[in-house]
Design a protein around this motif. Structure first.
Motif, PDB file in Angstrom:
ATOM      1  N   PHE A 171     -34.563  11.522 -26.970  1.00  0.00           N
ATOM      2  CA  PHE A 171     -33.557  11.054 -26.020  1.00  0.00           C
ATOM      3  C   PHE A 171     -34.076   9.850 -25.236  1.00  0.00           C
ATOM      4  O   PHE A 171     -33.363   8.852 -25.061  1.00  0.00           O
ATOM      5  N   GLU A 172     -35.315   9.932 -24.768  1.00  0.00           N
ATOM      6  CA  GLU A 172     -35.897   8.815 -24.014  1.00  0.00           C
ATOM      7  C   GLU A 172     -36.047   7.574 -24.887  1.00  0.00           C
ATOM      8  O   GLU A 172     -35.807   6.449 -24.432  1.00  0.00           O
ATOM      9  N   THR A 173     -36.452   7.778 -26.142  1.00  0.00           N
ATOM     10  CA  THR A 173     -36.576   6.648 -27.058  1.00  0.00           C
ATOM     11  C   THR A 173     -35.225   5.968 -27.229  1.00  0.00           C
ATOM     12  O   THR A 173     -35.115   4.734 -27.191  1.00  0.00           O
ATOM     13  N   PHE A 174     -34.187   6.774 -27.407  1.00  0.00           N
ATOM     14  CA  PHE A 174     -32.829   6.247 -27.570  1.00  0.00           C
ATOM     15  C   PHE A 174     -32.402   5.458 -26.331  1.00  0.00           C
ATOM     16  O   PHE A 174     -31.849   4.358 -26.435  1.00  0.00           O
ATOM     17  N   GLN A 175     -32.647   6.013 -25.140  1.00  0.00           N
ATOM     18  CA  GLN A 175     -32.239   5.341 -23.900  1.00  0.00           C
ATOM     19  C   GLN A 175     -33.000   4.051 -23.669  1.00  0.00           C
ATOM     20  O   GLN A 175     -32.425   3.037 -23.257  1.00  0.00           O
ATOM     21  N   LYS A 176     -34.300   4.068 -23.951  1.00  0.00           N
ATOM     22  CA  LYS A 176     -35.105   2.862 -23.761  1.00  0.00           C
ATOM     23  C   LYS A 176     -34.717   1.777 -24.763  1.00  0.00           C
ATOM     24  O   LYS A 176     -34.683   0.588 -24.433  1.00  0.00           O
ATOM     25  N   LEU A 177     -34.435   2.210 -25.993  1.00  0.00           N
ATOM     26  CA  LEU A 177     -33.994   1.260 -27.004  1.00  0.00           C
ATOM     27  C   LEU A 177     -32.675   0.617 -26.591  1.00  0.00           C
ATOM     28  O   LEU A 177     -32.495  -0.600 -26.689  1.00  0.00           O
ATOM     29  N   LYS A 178     -31.755   1.437 -26.099  1.00  0.00           N
ATOM     30  CA  LYS A 178     -30.453   0.921 -25.677  1.00  0.00           C
ATOM     31  C   LYS A 178     -30.586  -0.032 -24.490  1.00  0.00           C
ATOM     32  O   LYS A 178     -29.940  -1.081 -24.444  1.00  0.00           O
ATOM     33  N   LEU A 179     -31.449   0.323 -23.533  1.00  0.00           N
ATOM     34  CA  LEU A 179     -31.670  -0.533 -22.367  1.00  0.00           C
ATOM     35  C   LEU A 179     -32.274  -1.863 -22.788  1.00  0.00           C
ATOM     36  O   LEU A 179     -31.884  -2.929 -22.303  1.00  0.00           O
ATOM     37  N   TRP A 180     -33.232  -1.812 -23.705  1.00  0.00           N
ATOM     38  CA  TRP A 180     -33.865  -3.040 -24.203  1.00  0.00           C
ATOM     39  C   TRP A 180     -32.834  -3.928 -24.891  1.00  0.00           C
ATOM     40  O   TRP A 180     -32.811  -5.151 -24.701  1.00  0.00           O
ATOM     41  N   LEU A 181     -31.953  -3.321 -25.688  1.00  0.00           N
ATOM     42  CA  LEU A 181     -30.921  -4.092 -26.380  1.00  0.00           C
ATOM     43  C   LEU A 181     -29.920  -4.697 -25.390  1.00  0.00           C
ATOM     44  O   LEU A 181     -29.505  -5.849 -25.544  1.00  0.00           O
ATOM     45  N   LYS A 182     -29.532  -3.941 -24.381  1.00  0.00           N
ATOM     46  CA  LYS A 182     -28.608  -4.464 -23.374  1.00  0.00           C
ATOM     47  C   LYS A 182     -29.178  -5.710 -22.719  1.00  0.00           C
ATOM     48  O   LYS A 182     -28.488  -6.711 -22.528  1.00  0.00           O
ATOM     49  N   ARG A 183     -30.466  -5.654 -22.378  1.00  0.00           N
ATOM     50  CA  ARG A 183     -31.098  -6.798 -21.722  1.00  0.00           C
ATOM     51  C   ARG A 183     -31.286  -7.960 -22.679  1.00  0.00           C
ATOM     52  O   ARG A 183     -31.058  -9.119 -22.322  1.00  0.00           O
ATOM     53  N   SER A 184     -31.683  -7.644 -23.892  1.00  0.00           N
ATOM     54  CA  SER A 184     -31.956  -8.702 -24.868  1.00  0.00           C
ATOM     55  C   SER A 184     -30.686  -9.409 -25.313  1.00  0.00           C
ATOM     56  O   SER A 184     -30.663 -10.629 -25.494  1.00  0.00           O
ATOM     57  N   LEU A 185     -29.604  -8.639 -25.497  1.00  0.00           N
ATOM     58  CA  LEU A 185     -28.353  -9.191 -26.007  1.00  0.00           C
ATOM     59  C   LEU A 185     -27.368  -9.546 -24.901  1.00  0.00           C
ATOM     60  O   LEU A 185     -26.295 -10.078 -25.170  1.00  0.00           O
ATOM     61  N   HIS A 186     -27.735  -9.213 -23.650  1.00  0.00           N
ATOM     62  CA  HIS A 186     -26.862  -9.469 -22.492  1.00  0.00           C
ATOM     63  C   HIS A 186     -25.492  -8.827 -22.706  1.00  0.00           C
ATOM     64  O   HIS A 186     -24.440  -9.449 -22.571  1.00  0.00           O
ATOM     65  N   THR A 187     -25.512  -7.544 -23.040  1.00  0.00           N
ATOM     66  CA  THR A 187     -24.289  -6.801 -23.294  1.00  0.00           C
ATOM     67  C   THR A 187     -24.206  -5.608 -22.345  1.00  0.00           C
ATOM     68  O   THR A 187     -25.105  -5.399 -21.527  1.00  0.00           O
ATOM     69  N   ASN A 188     -23.112  -4.837 -22.454  1.00  0.00           N
ATOM     70  CA  ASN A 188     -23.019  -3.614 -21.661  1.00  0.00           C
ATOM     71  C   ASN A 188     -23.356  -2.414 -22.531  1.00  0.00           C
ATOM     72  O   ASN A 188     -23.759  -2.552 -23.682  1.00  0.00           O
ATOM     73  N   SER A 189     -23.163  -1.213 -21.999  1.00  0.00           N
ATOM     74  CA  SER A 189     -23.587  -0.011 -22.715  1.00  0.00           C
ATOM     75  C   SER A 189     -22.854   0.192 -24.038  1.00  0.00           C
ATOM     76  O   SER A 189     -23.378   0.814 -24.953  1.00  0.00           O
TER      77      SER A 189
END
Length: 423
Positions: free
Chosen positions: A354-372
């Motif tokens: 679960f933490e891996t999934f959340q951290k991956l998603k957070l990293w992608l949001k920041r990298s791609l400048h997108t929302n959840s």
């Protein structure tokens, strides 16, 4: 909007015309409001100095204080007295108004990302005259979101089966029934109405004097909730800055200055955060009890209805931590939930995913400048798509190397953990 305009002084735009009947000549519900003068706060915030940031935060906190000063006899949403809803779900209120079903997205499943649920309301949308009834509404909403057919072929590793979720929801109901008996939680649950999305994009200020608030928009999901639902939320204008570390999955918010964060930016944000915190604790009596208590006492109320969306691991974590800290939190009697040692070990494995999934998603949001949900502006689509593809290839390559070393992250598991549909 009408109720607030009659009770307190807030810069709410005047409604020129509205119609909630889709059979009208236009063919759709609509609302027409006067033009709001000024600029959106997020546009001018980077140009403001530290003193302006602090003063603006103070002024916005005072606006929240006005909203939080109003009293209500139940949880739900405000309606006009003649609203075309069943009389058995109307709680009489002040002249011209009543409290009816809660129309927040929490209970009405209006998230476009959940297409299989979209448009199907919870069987229990309120209104509720007490906290026990409100909690039952949350639990029944959680049950309503469980899939009606087998979806095991597309579950995340940490998602949990439908039976897992049924068990956890039943346990959550027992634990919450115990929590609502606590006087501290009762004191922190006063029915409260606040703007549900009080962030810079919905706040207008004067372009010449940015500490002057000229307009507050986006009121459509405003509901009367227990005060603790709002109390520990921090608007973006008062939030401490987050900055990703060197590691791809390093994230989080801390009271300590993040490495690489500019000294002035951190100091400025800290002042705004402290200003907001002092105002909420000192000037908003309804919010004070919850802000002074350990947030662990309220998390179950905030997340139990989203077990399927957030995975079994998330709510399981809250239950395990609450059981472990029951005495420390000065809760009376025995916790209704007592996990076995084996259950705790199995959960630890799921929570790591679960933490891996959340951290991956957070990293992608920041990298791609997108929302959840992965939304990006049309003019940024091509660049975001290419960056997304490169990030996915990097993630899968990491999994290949992990799998070759005999570690836990396999390519198949990595592909399931990827948070967006595109590959």
């Amino acid at each position: 909007m009408t109720y607030l305009q009659t009770k307190v002084s807030l810069p709410i735009p005047k409604v020129l015309d509205w119609n909630d009947d889709p059979s009208n000549p236009i063919g759709s519900e609509y609302i027409i409001q006067e033009h709001v003068i000024g600029v959106q706060l997020h546009q001018i915030w980077p140009k403001m100095n530290s003193e302006q940031h602090m003063l603006c935060t103070k002024m916005l906190s005072l606006e929240m204080k006005k909203m939080a000063s109003l009293d209500f006899p139940a949880y739900g949403s405000l309606y006009f007295s003649d609203a075309p809803i069943d009389t058995n779900v109307k709680i009489p209120f002040e002249r011209g108004f009543c409290i009816g079903p809660n129309y927040s997205p929490i209970f009405w499943n209006r998230n476009p990302a959940d297409l299989e649920l979209y448009g199907g309301p919870s069987p229990n949308c309120g209104p509720w005259k007490d906290l026990t009834s409100y909690c039952l509404g949350l639990i029944e909403t959680g049950f309503s979101r469980l899939p009606k057919e087998d979806t095991s072929h597309k579950l995340l590793p940490h998602q949990g089966s439908v039976q897992d979720h049924i068990r956890l929801l039943k346990i959550s109901q027992e634990v919450m029934q115990k929590l609502v008996e606590d006087k501290r939680i009762q004191d922190a649950a006063t029915p409260t109405l606040l703007h549900p999305d009080f962030h810079m994009r919905n706040i207008f200020v004067s372009a010449e004097e940015p500490t002057l608030i000229t307009g507050l928009i986006d009121w459509q999901s405003t509901c009367i909730e227990p005060a603790f639902i709002y109390a520990n939320q921090t608007p973006d204008f008062a939030a401490l800055p987050e900055e990703p570390g060197e590691d791809m999955f390093e994230s989080g918010q801390s009271e300590q200055k993040p490495p690489g964060c500019k000294e002035r930016e951190w100091k400025d944000a800290s002042i705004c955060y402290q200003t907001y915190d002092v105002c909420m604790k000192g000037l908003a009596p309804k919010l004070r009890p919850a802000r002074l208590l350990d947030p662990s006492l309220f998390r179950l109320f905030q997340y139990c209805h989203t077990t399927w969306r957030d995975s079994a691991a998330a709510v399981h974590r809250e239950l395990i931590e609450l059981a472990a800290r029951w005495t420390e939190l000065d809760l009376q009697g025995a916790c209704p939930f007592s996990p076995t040692e084996m259950e705790v070990k199995e959960h630890a494995r799921d929570y790591e995913d679960f933490e891996t999934f959340q951290k991956l998603k957070l990293w992608l949001k920041r990298s791609l400048h997108t929302n959840s949900d992965g939304w990006v502006p049309n003019d940024k689509w091509d660049v975001a798509r290419d960056a997304h593809r490169a990030a996915y290839e990097e993630w899968i390559q990491t999994a290949r190397e992990s799998e070759s070393r005999g570690e836990g992250l396999t390519v198949a598991k990595a592909d399931k953990l990827w948070p967006f549909d595109a590959r």
